[in-house]
Motif scaffolding. Sequence first.
Motif, PDB file in Angstrom:
ATOM      1  N   ASP A 274       0.816  -1.214   0.000  1.00 39.53           N
ATOM      2  CA  ASP A 274       0.000   0.000   0.000  1.00 39.53           C
ATOM      3  C   ASP A 274       0.848   1.263   0.000  1.00 39.53           C
ATOM      4  O   ASP A 274       0.369   2.328  -0.410  1.00 39.53           O
ATOM      5  N   TYR A 275       2.084   1.173   0.514  1.00 42.84           N
ATOM      6  CA  TYR A 275       2.839   2.412   0.698  1.00 42.84           C
ATOM      7  C   TYR A 275       4.303   2.345   0.262  1.00 42.84           C
ATOM      8  O   TYR A 275       4.981   3.368   0.249  1.00 42.84           O
ATOM      9  N   LEU A 276       4.813   1.161  -0.111  1.00 40.67           N
ATOM     10  CA  LEU A 276       6.187   1.060  -0.584  1.00 40.67           C
ATOM     11  C   LEU A 276       6.219   1.052  -2.111  1.00 40.67           C
ATOM     12  O   LEU A 276       5.523   0.259  -2.756  1.00 40.67           O
ATOM     13  N   VAL A 277       7.012   1.941  -2.665  1.00 41.06           N
ATOM     14  CA  VAL A 277       7.134   2.005  -4.122  1.00 41.06           C
ATOM     15  C   VAL A 277       8.597   1.918  -4.505  1.00 41.06           C
ATOM     16  O   VAL A 277       9.474   2.416  -3.788  1.00 41.06           O
ATOM     17  N   ARG A 278       8.853   1.257  -5.625  1.00 40.84           N
ATOM     18  CA  ARG A 278      10.214   1.151  -6.141  1.00 40.84           C
ATOM     19  C   ARG A 278      10.553   2.428  -6.896  1.00 40.84           C
ATOM     20  O   ARG A 278       9.718   2.998  -7.596  1.00 40.84           O
ATOM     21  N   GLU A 279      11.781   2.894  -6.697  1.00 42.08           N
ATOM     22  CA  GLU A 279      12.187   4.156  -7.317  1.00 42.08           C
ATOM     23  C   GLU A 279      12.032   4.129  -8.836  1.00 42.08           C
ATOM     24  O   GLU A 279      11.782   5.160  -9.462  1.00 42.08           O
ATOM     25  N   ASP A 280      12.170   2.942  -9.449  1.00 45.73           N
ATOM     26  CA  ASP A 280      12.063   2.860 -10.918  1.00 45.73           C
ATOM     27  C   ASP A 280      10.636   2.645 -11.376  1.00 45.73           C
ATOM     28  O   ASP A 280      10.384   2.432 -12.568  1.00 45.73           O
ATOM     29  N   GLY A 281       9.674   2.674 -10.449  1.00 42.00           N
ATOM     30  CA  GLY A 281       8.265   2.558 -10.823  1.00 42.00           C
ATOM     31  C   GLY A 281       7.733   1.140 -10.843  1.00 42.00           C
ATOM     32  O   GLY A 281       6.518   0.946 -11.013  1.00 42.00           O
ATOM     33  N   ARG A 282       8.590   0.141 -10.668  1.00 40.28           N
ATOM     34  CA  ARG A 282       8.105  -1.234 -10.662  1.00 40.28           C
ATOM     35  C   ARG A 282       7.336  -1.508  -9.376  1.00 40.28           C
ATOM     36  O   ARG A 282       7.557  -0.863  -8.356  1.00 40.28           O
ATOM     37  N   PRO A 283       6.398  -2.465  -9.390  1.00 36.80           N
ATOM     38  CA  PRO A 283       5.567  -2.718  -8.209  1.00 36.80           C
ATOM     39  C   PRO A 283       6.369  -3.353  -7.068  1.00 36.80           C
ATOM     40  O   PRO A 283       7.442  -3.930  -7.275  1.00 36.80           O
ATOM     41  N   TYR A 284       5.802  -3.249  -5.877  1.00 40.96           N
ATOM     42  CA  TYR A 284       6.401  -3.851  -4.679  1.00 40.96           C
ATOM     43  C   TYR A 284       6.382  -5.370  -4.792  1.00 40.96           C
ATOM     44  O   TYR A 284       5.376  -5.970  -5.179  1.00 40.96           O
ATOM     45  N   ARG A 286       7.878  -8.602  -2.286  1.00 42.59           N
ATOM     46  CA  ARG A 286       8.469  -8.799  -0.966  1.00 42.59           C
ATOM     47  C   ARG A 286       9.922  -9.267  -1.036  1.00 42.59           C
ATOM     48  O   ARG A 286      10.803  -8.717  -0.368  1.00 42.59           O
ATOM     49  N   ALA A 287      10.200 -10.300  -1.820  1.00 39.89           N
ATOM     50  CA  ALA A 287      11.561 -10.835  -1.880  1.00 39.89           C
ATOM     51  C   ALA A 287      12.528  -9.789  -2.413  1.00 39.89           C
ATOM     52  O   ALA A 287      13.665  -9.656  -1.932  1.00 39.89           O
ATOM     53  N   ASP A 288      12.078  -9.025  -3.389  1.00 38.70           N
ATOM     54  CA  ASP A 288      12.934  -7.973  -3.944  1.00 38.70           C
ATOM     55  C   ASP A 288      13.183  -6.875  -2.912  1.00 38.70           C
ATOM     56  O   ASP A 288      14.295  -6.350  -2.792  1.00 38.70           O
ATOM     57  N   TYR A 289      12.143  -6.558  -2.144  1.00 40.31           N
ATOM     58  CA  TYR A 289      12.276  -5.515  -1.131  1.00 40.31           C
ATOM     59  C   TYR A 289      13.299  -5.915  -0.069  1.00 40.31           C
ATOM     60  O   TYR A 289      14.160  -5.112   0.306  1.00 40.31           O
ATOM     61  N   TYR A 290      13.237  -7.160   0.393  1.00 43.14           N
ATOM     62  CA  TYR A 290      14.182  -7.583   1.424  1.00 43.14           C
ATOM     63  C   TYR A 290      15.604  -7.699   0.867  1.00 43.14           C
ATOM     64  O   TYR A 290      16.579  -7.528   1.600  1.00 43.14           O
ATOM     65  N   ALA A 291      15.710  -7.982  -0.425  1.00 39.53           N
ATOM     66  CA  ALA A 291      17.037  -8.060  -1.031  1.00 39.53           C
ATOM     67  C   ALA A 291      17.608  -6.684  -1.358  1.00 39.53           C
ATOM     68  O   ALA A 291      18.819  -6.464  -1.275  1.00 39.53           O
ATOM     69  N   HIS A 292      16.727  -5.730  -1.715  1.00 39.29           N
ATOM     70  CA  HIS A 292      17.188  -4.401  -2.131  1.00 39.29           C
ATOM     71  C   HIS A 292      16.325  -3.311  -1.495  1.00 39.29           C
ATOM     72  O   HIS A 292      15.638  -2.547  -2.194  1.00 39.29           O
ATOM     73  N   PRO A 293      16.331  -3.183  -0.172  1.00 39.18           N
ATOM     74  CA  PRO A 293      15.472  -2.167   0.458  1.00 39.18           C
ATOM     75  C   PRO A 293      15.826  -0.748   0.050  1.00 39.18           C
ATOM     76  O   PRO A 293      14.973   0.135   0.098  1.00 39.18           O
ATOM     77  N   ASN A 294      17.074  -0.527  -0.368  1.00 41.77           N
ATOM     78  CA  ASN A 294      17.488   0.825  -0.753  1.00 41.77           C
ATOM     79  C   ASN A 294      16.849   1.274  -2.062  1.00 41.77           C
ATOM     80  O   ASN A 294      16.917   2.457  -2.422  1.00 41.77           O
ATOM     81  N   PHE A 295      16.217   0.347  -2.825  1.00 49.04           N
ATOM     82  CA  PHE A 295      15.539   0.705  -4.061  1.00 49.04           C
ATOM     83  C   PHE A 295      14.130   1.257  -3.809  1.00 49.04           C
ATOM     84  O   PHE A 295      13.474   1.710  -4.743  1.00 49.04           O
ATOM     85  N   TYR A 296      13.682   1.204  -2.563  1.00 52.53           N
ATOM     86  CA  TYR A 296      12.296   1.542  -2.251  1.00 52.53           C
ATOM     87  C   TYR A 296      12.206   2.800  -1.390  1.00 52.53           C
ATOM     88  O   TYR A 296      13.135   3.148  -0.666  1.00 52.53           O
ATOM     89  N   ARG A 297      11.058   3.448  -1.456  1.00 46.30           N
ATOM     90  CA  ARG A 297      10.733   4.562  -0.582  1.00 46.30           C
ATOM     91  C   ARG A 297       9.277   4.435  -0.153  1.00 46.30           C
ATOM     92  O   ARG A 297       8.478   3.750  -0.795  1.00 46.30           O
ATOM     93  N   SER A 298       8.954   5.128   0.950  1.00 47.79           N
ATOM     94  CA  SER A 298       7.601   5.051   1.494  1.00 47.79           C
ATOM     95  C   SER A 298       6.807   6.297   1.125  1.00 47.79           C
ATOM     96  O   SER A 298       7.313   7.414   1.217  1.00 47.79           O
ATOM     97  N   ILE A 299       5.546   6.086   0.719  1.00 45.18           N
ATOM     98  CA  ILE A 299       4.629   7.211   0.459  1.00 45.18           C
ATOM     99  C   ILE A 299       3.494   7.185   1.492  1.00 45.18           C
ATOM    100  O   ILE A 299       2.407   7.698   1.247  1.00 45.18           O
ATOM    101  N   PHE A 321      16.423  -0.310   5.880  1.00 52.92           N
ATOM    102  CA  PHE A 321      15.082  -0.214   5.339  1.00 52.92           C
ATOM    103  C   PHE A 321      14.627   1.250   5.387  1.00 52.92           C
ATOM    104  O   PHE A 321      14.992   1.993   6.301  1.00 52.92           O
ATOM    105  N   PRO A 322      13.833   1.692   4.408  1.00 54.19           N
ATOM    106  CA  PRO A 322      13.317   3.057   4.479  1.00 54.19           C
ATOM    107  C   PRO A 322      12.305   3.181   5.608  1.00 54.19           C
ATOM    108  O   PRO A 322      11.567   2.224   5.893  1.00 54.19           O
ATOM    109  N   PRO A 323      12.257   4.313   6.278  1.00 55.68           N
ATOM    110  CA  PRO A 323      11.248   4.470   7.325  1.00 55.68           C
ATOM    111  C   PRO A 323       9.841   4.487   6.733  1.00 55.68           C
ATOM    112  O   PRO A 323       9.634   5.014   5.636  1.00 55.68           O
ATOM    113  N   VAL A 324       8.905   3.905   7.463  1.00 54.44           N
ATOM    114  CA  VAL A 324       7.511   3.984   7.037  1.00 54.44           C
ATOM    115  C   VAL A 324       7.081   5.447   6.992  1.00 54.44           C
ATOM    116  O   VAL A 324       6.450   5.907   6.045  1.00 54.44           O
TER     117      VAL A 324
END
Length: 981
Positions: A274-284, A286-299, A321-324
Amino acid sequence: MLQRGPLKLHHRFLGRRHITLGIRREDPKRIWERRTPLTPSGISSLLSSSRDLEVEVESCQRRCYPDNAYLSVGAKIVDQLDKADVVLGIKEPPADQVRRLGDRNRKWMIFSHTHKGQEHNMSLLNAMMETKQTLIDHELLTTISPDGEKQERVAAFGWYAGAVGAGEALSLTGLALLQRGQATSLLHLPRPYTFQSLQEYKLALRRTGDACKIPVSGGSKPIVIGVTGKGKVAQGAMEMLDAMGVQWIPAGQLSDVQSTNSNGIFAYHITPSDYLVREDGRPYYRADYYAHPNFYRSIFSAKITPYLTTLINGVGWNDGFPPVMSTSDLNTLVDAEAGKQKLVVVQDVTCDLHGGLEFVDKHTTIDQPHFIGPGGVLISTTDILPAEMPIEASDHFSRCLLPYVGRALGLCDASTNQRHLDDTLKRASIVDHGQLIEPHRHLESKLEKWRIATGTSIVSSSSVAPSSTKTTKIRPKKKVLLLGSGLVAGPAVDVFVQRGDIELAIGSNNLAEAHALAGGRSNVTALHIDVSDQSALSNAILTADVIVSLLPAPKHPSVARLCIAHGKHMVTASYISPEMKSLHHDAVNKGVVLLNECGLDPGIDSMAAMRILGRAKREGKRVTSFVSWCGGLPSPECADVPLGYKFAWSSKAVLTASLNPATYKLHNSIHHIPAGGIISHPFTSLDLWRGLNLEGVANRDSLPYAAKYGMGSVENMDDIFRGTLRYEGFCKVMDGFRKLGLLSLTPLYREPKDWEDFLMVCAEQTMRDADIKGQNWEGLLGREGEDVVNALKWLGLLGGKFTLASDLPLPQTKIPIDITAHLLGHRLRYLPKERDMVLLHHTFHLVPNTISPLPSPLNAPKVPPQTFITTPTISQNKLPSELAPMGINFSEHNSSDVNHEGERHPERGMKVTASLVHYGDGTSSAMSITVGKTLAFATGRILDGHVSSRGVIGPDDPNVWTGVLDQLEEVGVIVKENWGV
C-alpha cells in the motif's frame, strides 16, 4: 504448536543424576514485569516426568503466579538460584548476576536482546562468554518451513503485544480526541491491565464499540484506525478491533470514509504494497524488497496518514530499510494542516526507536504510557505490553516453551521428533560454553568495539569457536582518583566498583573513612592525601586518568591546575567559579576536560532542562518562561525539627548558599537581591507537590541560563528563575540567625567560653546598639522572634533542656558561620532509619518560534564572565510571595497576563513540566545518590570516550547529559516529563 507428551530423563545429561531447573525473578526495576516463562502447570508436567529433576523458583511477590502456586506442584522457593543447571527467565538478567552464577556452565534461556548486537546488552554477552555460560535466546527459537525459506517463532508474546497495543491505542485515542474538543465513548474504555482476563476485556471492547455507534447531536467525524504488519502483532491488534465491532475499510476507500459524517470506528489493514514504491516505478515485491530495500521509498505520509485518526504499527524494521514515516514527513503533515491534522495517536508496538517511525525517539512505560510528538500527536511505545495480561500471556508462552525447556534439561519427549527439538535449540543458541557460535560470530567485532569503548578486559581464553585463530590480550584498567570521603562519596564509589574495568583510589585526609568506603574490595584502594601538600597531591593525580573532586568548592581550581599540568581530566559537582572559568584556555590547549556542575543542583537540573529544550527546538518552539525549583529536604516524617531541615551534605555549604546574592526575571521585570537578602524575602506557600508545605529562595544569578541553555536572549523571555526549596519556616529562623550574627564571616573579637557565650558574643558583635545583656531576644528579633528563640533553645544556645557542654566541644575557630555549621551539622544530622528526599521541578512555557532562531541547546554558547549581573540593589519593594509550578502566582501583582487562578492565558502557548522526587534508600541519602551517582556516571562518559569537548564545561554538553540521564533512570533516579499540561 507442538503438543506436549510424556517426558523422560536422558541420563547422559551432564553425566550425573540430579538436574535443577531455576526460574529467575525478573529485575525489581521492571515493576510491571509480572510474566513467568513456565507456569505451575508446566512445572508440574516436568516434575512428573522424572524423580531426578528439581525445580527452584526465586521468590517474587510481583509474579502473576504466587510462590504458593509453585510450592503446591513440588517446586522449591529460594532467594537465589545457586544450584540451577538451566536458568529460565523472561527479560535479560544483569551481567553481575551472570557473573555471580558463573561458578559452572549453566544454560540460560531468556530474551537476551543481544543477537542484533544491541549495545546496551554487550556487557551481558561479554559476561556470558567470560564465565563460559551457554545462552539460548527465546526470540531465536524457530521452526523452518518445508521449503526452508521461512522461519516462524515457536514461543513469543507478539499476539499479546498487538492485542494490548490495540487496547492502549483505543484508550489513548479517547484522551487525544478529548484534548481536541471531541468527547467519545473511547474515553471511558479502561486500559487493558485493569481487566483480570482477556474475555472481560473483549466484552468491554464490545460495549464501547456499540456506544461509539450511537449517533450524537451535531454529528461527528469517523474514527479511523490503521494497522500495519502481517505477523502476530497485527493479528492480535486486529482481533481486538474485531471484538469492538469496527467496520473494516476495503483498500482504496480511505478517502471515502474521511469525507462522510458517519460516526463509529473504522479500521484499515495496511500492507507494505500500500505504501512502498520502487524508485524505478516497478511494483512492490516482498523478496525484492528484502534483497534491495534501498531501491524503495515510502509514500505512507502522503497516501495514508492524512486519513488516519490512530496508527497501530506492527511492522518490523531493520537497518537499511526506508522508514515507514520519517520525522520530516510528520512535520510536513502537521504544518500543512496547521496542527489540526486528523492523526492524533501513534501506538508503535514494534518499539524500534528511530526506526520505521523515525519520530519515535524514546520508550514509554505502563506508568507513563505516552509522550507528545509533533503537532500534539500522542505517541506510545512500551516494550512490555504483554505484561498487562500476564496470566494469559504466560500460559501461552509456557505451553509453547515447555518441550524446548525439557530438551534443554536433557529430557526426552516421546511425542516429538528429538532432532527437531535439538535443531531448534541449536538455532537459538548464541553462546555455547563461553564461545560465540555460528551464525553469531560476527558479534565478536561489536564486542571488540564495546570493549575498546569501555576498557573491558578480554577474557584469556578464545571467545569464539575453536576454528577462530583470534589471540587475546588484557586491557589496562582505567584509573579514577576520588578526592574526598564525605557524605556523597559512597554512591559514587558503588558505581565505580561495579565496573570491572576501573581501578579506584580514594584519597582523603581521613584514612579511616577512605578504608570504610573501600570496603576491602579488590579494585579500590585508600590513600591518605592532604590536599594542602601539593607535592603529594600532584603525585596522586599523575597516576590517574580522571580525578573526581568532592573537596570544598574553593579547592577545585588548585586541583584543576595540577590536572592541566599532568594532562588529566577532572569532574566536580560544584558551580563553575570565575577562577575555574579562567582555566578554560589552558585546559583546551592541554586537551583536558574540566567537567563541573555534575550533581543534583547544579547537575540533574541542567540535564533535565537540556532534554526538554532539545525537543522544543526540534519542534520549532521557543521558551518564553523558565521557572525551576530544586532542594534537598528531610522526608516529611522526620522533618519536625528547627528549620525543618537536616543535613545530608556540607552544613557550611548550606549556610553559605543562604547568604548568596540573587538575580532573576519575573513578569518581564528583573529583580536583584543583595548578599544576605534572599532569606529575608522568601517565596512562600509553593504548591508544587500535594501535602508539602514549601517555601523557597532565589538561587544565585538566573539570567545567564538563558544563553547557557540556548533559550535565546533574556529580553525575549518573560520569566527566568531558579530557586531553592525548603519547608515553610526555614527562612524565618535562618534570617533570625543572620540578624544575631550566627552566619557572619567576620571573626569574633574574643573566643567564646561555651555555646551560650557563643550566642552572646555573636549578638554583641553584630547588634552593637541593642540591649544584649537584657537578653530580650524576642524583642530584638521582631515578630518572628518566638520561633527563632525556640530554635535557639532546642539547639542548646539559650539554656534549653539540651546541653552541649560535654556532648559537642566548640570548634577551634573564631568564624561564626563555621561554628554554627559545626553545631547544626551535629544537632540536625540524620539519625538511623531516617531518610531524606530531593525535589526538582521545572516549568517551561513554549510558543512557536516566530522570532530569530534559537541557538542550539545542544551547543549553547558558554556565558563569558563579564555577562554575570551583580547589581547590589532590589529593584522593587514588593516581592512575589508565591511561585507555583503550573504558572506564576503572586499574592500581589499587576501583571495583565495572569488570571485570577494564577494561570497564564492560553496565548502563552504550551506548558511543559519536568519533576523528580527521590528518597534515600536506608543505605544512602537521596542527596548522596543524586550527587554521587551523577558524578560517577559523568566520569564514566569521559572514561569511555563519549565526551569530545575540552576545557571548562558543564552538564549542558550533549555528550554528557544524554548518557547520564539514561544511566540515572536505570538506577531509579527518574525525571518525569509532562508535555502540554
